[in-house]
Design a protein around this motif. Structure first.
Motif, PDB file in Angstrom:
ATOM      1  N   LYS A 128      23.200  31.344  53.866  1.00  0.00           N
ATOM      2  CA  LYS A 128      23.746  31.975  55.060  1.00  0.00           C
ATOM      3  C   LYS A 128      25.217  32.312  54.813  1.00  0.00           C
ATOM      4  CE  LYS A 128      24.294  31.389  60.054  1.00  0.00           C
ATOM      5  NZ  LYS A 128      24.152  30.470  61.214  1.00  0.00           N
ATOM      6  N   ASN A 129      25.663  33.445  55.351  1.00  0.00           N
ATOM      7  CA  ASN A 129      27.032  33.933  55.158  1.00  0.00           C
ATOM      8  C   ASN A 129      27.354  34.111  53.674  1.00  0.00           C
ATOM      9  OD1 ASN A 129      27.644  33.824  58.010  1.00  0.00           O
ATOM     10  ND2 ASN A 129      27.786  31.596  57.784  1.00  0.00           N
ATOM     11  N   ASP A 130      26.416  34.723  52.980  1.00  0.00           N
ATOM     12  CA  ASP A 130      26.530  34.913  51.531  1.00  0.00           C
ATOM     13  C   ASP A 130      27.393  36.145  51.237  1.00  0.00           C
ATOM     14  OD1 ASP A 130      26.162  34.630  48.821  1.00  0.00           O
ATOM     15  OD2 ASP A 130      24.100  35.410  48.822  1.00  0.00           O
ATOM     16  N   ILE A 131      28.696  35.973  51.406  1.00  0.00           N
ATOM     17  CA  ILE A 131      29.614  37.096  51.247  1.00  0.00           C
ATOM     18  C   ILE A 131      30.983  36.582  50.807  1.00  0.00           C
ATOM     19  CG2 ILE A 131      30.324  37.057  53.688  1.00  0.00           C
ATOM     20  CD1 ILE A 131      30.406  40.146  53.550  1.00  0.00           C
ATOM     21  N   SER A 132      31.630  37.330  49.936  1.00  0.00           N
ATOM     22  CA  SER A 132      32.976  36.966  49.499  1.00  0.00           C
ATOM     23  C   SER A 132      33.746  38.220  49.099  1.00  0.00           C
ATOM     24  CB  SER A 132      32.932  35.970  48.332  1.00  0.00           C
ATOM     25  OG  SER A 132      32.353  36.557  47.182  1.00  0.00           O
ATOM     26  N   LEU A 133      35.037  38.050  48.944  1.00  0.00           N
ATOM     27  CA  LEU A 133      35.947  39.137  48.592  1.00  0.00           C
ATOM     28  C   LEU A 133      36.763  38.750  47.368  1.00  0.00           C
ATOM     29  CD1 LEU A 133      37.162  39.702  52.228  1.00  0.00           C
ATOM     30  CD2 LEU A 133      35.996  41.475  50.883  1.00  0.00           C
ATOM     31  N   ILE A 134      37.143  39.742  46.587  1.00  0.00           N
ATOM     32  CA  ILE A 134      37.991  39.520  45.421  1.00  0.00           C
ATOM     33  C   ILE A 134      39.151  40.506  45.487  1.00  0.00           C
ATOM     34  CG2 ILE A 134      38.138  39.490  42.909  1.00  0.00           C
ATOM     35  CD1 ILE A 134      35.052  39.164  42.893  1.00  0.00           C
ATOM     36  N   LYS A 135      40.363  39.978  45.397  1.00  0.00           N
ATOM     37  CA  LYS A 135      41.534  40.854  45.375  1.00  0.00           C
ATOM     38  C   LYS A 135      41.848  41.229  43.938  1.00  0.00           C
ATOM     39  CE  LYS A 135      46.161  41.424  47.266  1.00  0.00           C
ATOM     40  NZ  LYS A 135      47.259  40.833  48.063  1.00  0.00           N
ATOM     41  N   ILE A 136      42.079  42.530  43.724  1.00  0.00           N
ATOM     42  CA  ILE A 136      42.414  43.028  42.398  1.00  0.00           C
ATOM     43  C   ILE A 136      43.715  43.820  42.471  1.00  0.00           C
ATOM     44  CG2 ILE A 136      40.003  43.141  41.643  1.00  0.00           C
ATOM     45  CD1 ILE A 136      40.106  46.190  42.206  1.00  0.00           C
ATOM     46  N   PRO A 137      44.373  44.072  41.339  1.00  0.00           N
ATOM     47  CA  PRO A 137      45.561  44.927  41.363  1.00  0.00           C
ATOM     48  C   PRO A 137      45.214  46.309  41.927  1.00  0.00           C
ATOM     49  CG  PRO A 137      45.398  43.764  39.278  1.00  0.00           C
ATOM     50  CD  PRO A 137      44.105  43.524  39.999  1.00  0.00           C
ATOM     51  N   SER A 138      46.156  46.938  42.586  1.00  0.00           N
ATOM     52  CA  SER A 138      45.918  48.256  43.159  1.00  0.00           C
ATOM     53  C   SER A 138      45.462  49.228  42.073  1.00  0.00           C
ATOM     54  CB  SER A 138      47.194  48.781  43.822  1.00  0.00           C
ATOM     55  OG  SER A 138      46.943  49.999  44.480  1.00  0.00           O
ATOM     56  N   THR A 139      44.371  49.920  42.342  1.00  0.00           N
ATOM     57  CA  THR A 139      43.722  50.750  41.335  1.00  0.00           C
ATOM     58  C   THR A 139      43.656  52.198  41.795  1.00  0.00           C
ATOM     59  OG1 THR A 139      42.343  48.883  40.668  1.00  0.00           O
ATOM     60  CG2 THR A 139      41.598  51.063  40.004  1.00  0.00           C
ATOM     61  N   SER A 140      44.014  53.112  40.919  1.00  0.00           N
ATOM     62  CA  SER A 140      43.916  54.540  41.229  1.00  0.00           C
ATOM     63  C   SER A 140      42.465  54.993  41.151  1.00  0.00           C
ATOM     64  CB  SER A 140      44.751  55.355  40.239  1.00  0.00           C
ATOM     65  OG  SER A 140      46.122  55.016  40.351  1.00  0.00           O
ATOM     66  N   PHE A 141      42.070  55.848  42.084  1.00  0.00           N
ATOM     67  CA  PHE A 141      40.705  56.365  42.073  1.00  0.00           C
ATOM     68  C   PHE A 141      40.570  57.511  41.084  1.00  0.00           C
ATOM     69  CE2 PHE A 141      40.154  54.979  46.775  1.00  0.00           C
ATOM     70  CZ  PHE A 141      39.982  53.672  46.358  1.00  0.00           C
TER      71      PHE A 141
END
Length: 276
Positions: A128-141
């Protein structure tokens, strides 16, 4: 050893509920390239370059000798969305952006445990609540790196039942495979009612915060696809991320279960500032 313990906990919990054994859809490392010409998500198709620019790969270090592979999605220039079961025990993660061939990303970052945000109410036993976030360096598209769209925050949301969606990832290409694919693969699937999904896993496991798809003709996500995106074909909006399936196989015809993104839009906004 940690991978085995994680599987053991999830399987024990599933047996306690008398439902098919749940398997979080990540896979241990090391991984070898699937060199066959038809490598794919089970019974899916091989992706073209830039077809899924929001697709992210995660090589996750769990210990000195243990690691795993998961999928994820890019939701902004510096945030990645994935499954909690992929990251909850991570010591560090190598984030792959802009890859179609798994080992050849356009950009690659190594992030530490402090860059990972796991949902505070994630439950290892029930997923349940199987979700997480990862912060990465700002990336150009670029053509190969773009953020996926998320649903707009609203008072009510569609169930998406009957909608066509596409899942993508480098997961196992069959129940007999012993390594993730080296090629990014995808499959078109259809969202089913949670009541139908609960006939397989029971309502103790399938909650409103899950979203499920049918897997006709053995077409499904599989181990190694965990955390990867489930996106509406009609609009390109991500509505799910790969969470779990049944232990008796990705090609067995059981529904595949995902974390429902609309259940967590406020949580995502609170932690990242990302909203639509």
């Amino acid at each position: 050893m940690k991978l085995l313990l994680i599987f053991a906990v999830c399987l024990a919990a599933a047996r306690a509920y008398n439902v098919p054994d749940l398997v979080p859809r990540y896979v241990g490392m090391p991984v070898l390239a699937n060199k066959g010409p038809n490598g794919r998500i089970t019974n899916g198709q091989k992706a073209a370059a830039s077809q899924f620019p929001y697709q992210v790969g995660l090589s996750i270090k769990l210990g000195v000798l243990s690691s795993s592979w998961c999928g994820a999605s890019l939701i902004s220039s510096n945030w990645v969305l994935t499954a909690a079961h992929c990251t909850v025990d991570a010591k560090s993660i190598i984030v792959y952006l802009g890859a179609t061939v798994r080992t050849s990303p356009e950009v690659k970052y190594t992030v530490s445990k402090s860059d990972i945000v796991v949902h505070g109410d994630y439950n290892k036993r029930t997923l349940k609540n199987d979700i997480s976030l990862i912060k990465i360096p700002s990336t150009s598209f670029t053509n190969q790196i773009k953020a996926v769209k998320l649903p707009a925050i609203s008072k009510t949301y569609s169930t998406y039942v009957g909608d066509e969606v596409v899942a993508s990832g480098w997961g196992l290409t069959s129940d007999k495979a012993n390594s993730v694919s080296n090629s990014l693969n995808y499959a078109y699937l259809q969202i089913i009612p949670n009541t139908v999904c609960a006939k397989t896993y029971t309502s103790l496991i399938v909650k409103s915060s899950n979203i499920c798809v049918s897997t006709p003709m053995g077409t499904s996500t599989c181990q190694g696809d965990s955390g990867g995106p489930l996106v509406l074909v009609s609009s390109g909006v991500q509505v799910g991320l790969t969470s779990f399936g049944a232990e008796d196989g990705c090609q067995a015809g059981h529904p595949a279960a995902f974390t429902r993104v609309t259940s967590y839009l406020d949580w995502i906004k609170e932690n990242t500032g990302v909203s639509y």
